[in-house]
Design a protein around this motif. Sequence first.
Motif, PDB file in Angstrom:
ATOM      1  N   UNK A 158       0.848  -1.194   0.000  1.00 37.91           N
ATOM      2  CA  UNK A 158       0.000   0.000   0.000  1.00 37.91           C
ATOM      3  C   UNK A 158       0.885   1.246   0.000  1.00 37.91           C
ATOM      4  N   UNK A 159       0.501   2.227  -0.816  1.00 42.25           N
ATOM      5  CA  UNK A 159       1.217   3.498  -0.949  1.00 42.25           C
ATOM      6  C   UNK A 159       0.343   4.585  -0.335  1.00 42.25           C
ATOM      7  N   UNK A 160       0.786   5.126   0.809  1.00 42.04           N
ATOM      8  CA  UNK A 160       0.026   6.126   1.561  1.00 42.04           C
ATOM      9  C   UNK A 160       0.510   7.528   1.171  1.00 42.04           C
ATOM     10  N   UNK A 177      -3.407   2.270  -3.167  1.00 38.58           N
ATOM     11  CA  UNK A 177      -2.817   3.605  -3.063  1.00 38.58           C
ATOM     12  C   UNK A 177      -3.922   4.617  -2.805  1.00 38.58           C
ATOM     13  N   UNK A 178      -3.564   5.695  -2.102  1.00 35.70           N
ATOM     14  CA  UNK A 178      -4.530   6.767  -1.899  1.00 35.70           C
ATOM     15  C   UNK A 178      -3.804   8.066  -1.593  1.00 35.70           C
ATOM     16  N   UNK A 179      -4.529   9.184  -1.730  1.00 34.35           N
ATOM     17  CA  UNK A 179      -3.981  10.504  -1.466  1.00 34.35           C
ATOM     18  C   UNK A 179      -5.115  11.414  -1.017  1.00 34.35           C
ATOM     19  N   UNK A 180      -4.763  12.506  -0.338  1.00 37.58           N
ATOM     20  CA  UNK A 180      -5.785  13.434   0.154  1.00 37.58           C
ATOM     21  C   UNK A 180      -6.248  14.420  -0.917  1.00 37.58           C
ATOM     22  N   UNK A 181      -5.542  14.474  -2.052  1.00 30.51           N
ATOM     23  CA  UNK A 181      -5.798  15.484  -3.082  1.00 30.51           C
ATOM     24  C   UNK A 181      -6.464  14.832  -4.291  1.00 30.51           C
ATOM     25  N   UNK A 182      -7.640  15.360  -4.691  1.00 29.14           N
ATOM     26  CA  UNK A 182      -8.324  14.743  -5.827  1.00 29.14           C
ATOM     27  C   UNK A 182      -7.565  14.928  -7.142  1.00 29.14           C
ATOM     28  N   UNK A 218       4.434  -1.318   3.445  1.00 32.89           N
ATOM     29  CA  UNK A 218       3.721  -0.039   3.520  1.00 32.89           C
ATOM     30  C   UNK A 218       4.697   1.058   3.136  1.00 32.89           C
ATOM     31  N   UNK A 219       4.291   1.910   2.185  1.00 32.02           N
ATOM     32  CA  UNK A 219       5.106   3.010   1.685  1.00 32.02           C
ATOM     33  C   UNK A 219       4.447   4.328   2.087  1.00 32.02           C
ATOM     34  N   UNK A 220       5.231   5.248   2.656  1.00 30.78           N
ATOM     35  CA  UNK A 220       4.671   6.549   3.035  1.00 30.78           C
ATOM     36  C   UNK A 220       5.736   7.621   2.842  1.00 30.78           C
ATOM     37  N   UNK A 221       5.580   8.397   1.796  1.00 32.07           N
ATOM     38  CA  UNK A 221       6.471   9.535   1.521  1.00 32.07           C
ATOM     39  C   UNK A 221       5.628  10.797   1.673  1.00 32.07           C
ATOM     40  N   UNK A 222       5.586  11.347   2.896  1.00 32.40           N
ATOM     41  CA  UNK A 222       4.664  12.457   3.169  1.00 32.40           C
ATOM     42  C   UNK A 222       5.447  13.620   3.783  1.00 32.40           C
ATOM     43  N   UNK A 261       0.745   9.472  12.237  1.00 31.32           N
ATOM     44  CA  UNK A 261       0.103   8.272  11.700  1.00 31.32           C
ATOM     45  C   UNK A 261       0.891   6.983  11.923  1.00 31.32           C
ATOM     46  N   UNK A 262       2.078   7.065  12.511  1.00 25.37           N
ATOM     47  CA  UNK A 262       2.922   5.870  12.636  1.00 25.37           C
ATOM     48  C   UNK A 262       2.248   4.729  13.397  1.00 25.37           C
ATOM     49  N   UNK A 263       1.470   5.061  14.385  1.00 24.33           N
ATOM     50  CA  UNK A 263       0.775   4.001  15.133  1.00 24.33           C
ATOM     51  C   UNK A 263      -0.210   3.257  14.235  1.00 24.33           C
ATOM     52  N   UNK A 264      -0.835   3.987  13.310  1.00 23.82           N
ATOM     53  CA  UNK A 264      -1.748   3.346  12.348  1.00 23.82           C
ATOM     54  C   UNK A 264      -0.947   2.458  11.395  1.00 23.82           C
ATOM     55  N   UNK A 265       0.198   2.950  10.938  1.00 20.80           N
ATOM     56  CA  UNK A 265       1.025   2.137  10.052  1.00 20.80           C
ATOM     57  C   UNK A 265       1.409   0.829  10.732  1.00 20.80           C
TER      58      UNK A 265
END
Length: 276
Positions: A144-146, A167-172, A209-213, A221-225
């Motif tokens: 999953x790419x966060x 994969x998901x993002x906050x920006x449409x 899990x991939x997260x480049x934010x 969010x690390x606890x969720x990861x």
Amino acid sequence: MQYLEFKINCKEDFREILIAELAEVGFDSFLETDTGLDAYIEENSFDRETYQEVINRYQDSAELEIVEGVMAKVNWNEEWEKHYDPIQVGEEVYVRASFHAPKPEIKHEILINPKMSFGTGHHATTFLMLSHQLTIDHQGKRVIDIGAGTGILAIMAHKLGATQVEAFDIDDWCVDNGNENFDLNGMKDVRMGLGTVREVAPQGTFDIVLANINKNVLLDELEIYASLVKSRGNLLLSGFYTHDIVDIQEKADSVGFKFLSQKDKDNWAALIFEKL
């Protein structure tokens, strides 16, 4: 949705720093130019005070010159064709737009028409994440790419043999662009979700899990990861400076991760962890 446009001339050495700093205060789209960068933010998300704090911090040292405006309707493919050059990660990955010539001798070719989305491979953090992915076995894995941006890391996972990619993002803007990029790379069965990790609420656990934010979001969010990564699975993080590694590592340790390796480039860092 109307975007505000900030055309920023600056010293070349400050371009990446400004992108990161402006991303921290709500800017979500950037276009690097010959003289600096163009930065974009949704009008109702713009906070003049926090923006001005960033500008004041770098005004003199970066020799900033800024022209503000409202984004006009443009042909983004044409704009990217003017400014976007292909990149290569070692001898294994070639990231190009559809208007660039292919390099069939390179093992993994990723097609990206990035429009306004973040994550083209030019930014050091994306480059570092791609480099880390090459060291991890993706074959048959669930990934999953966060905060996926253009979807480039999800595409890399697919190229490396992952059998299930989310994969998901906050920006449409990113969602639309990511789906276009998935189609370009033979991933028509993968659709990018919209929202934060809490809003999307991914189901089950993942091998990778991939997260480049950015630092603040990662720490939050690390606890969720930790709940998303399988035992002995991997978490790859980037979007922060080398001097932030201590804070990121301390939080990761506290939620059950073991540090494995680090890469850095231009004062940016990317880390790999294993879930205990």
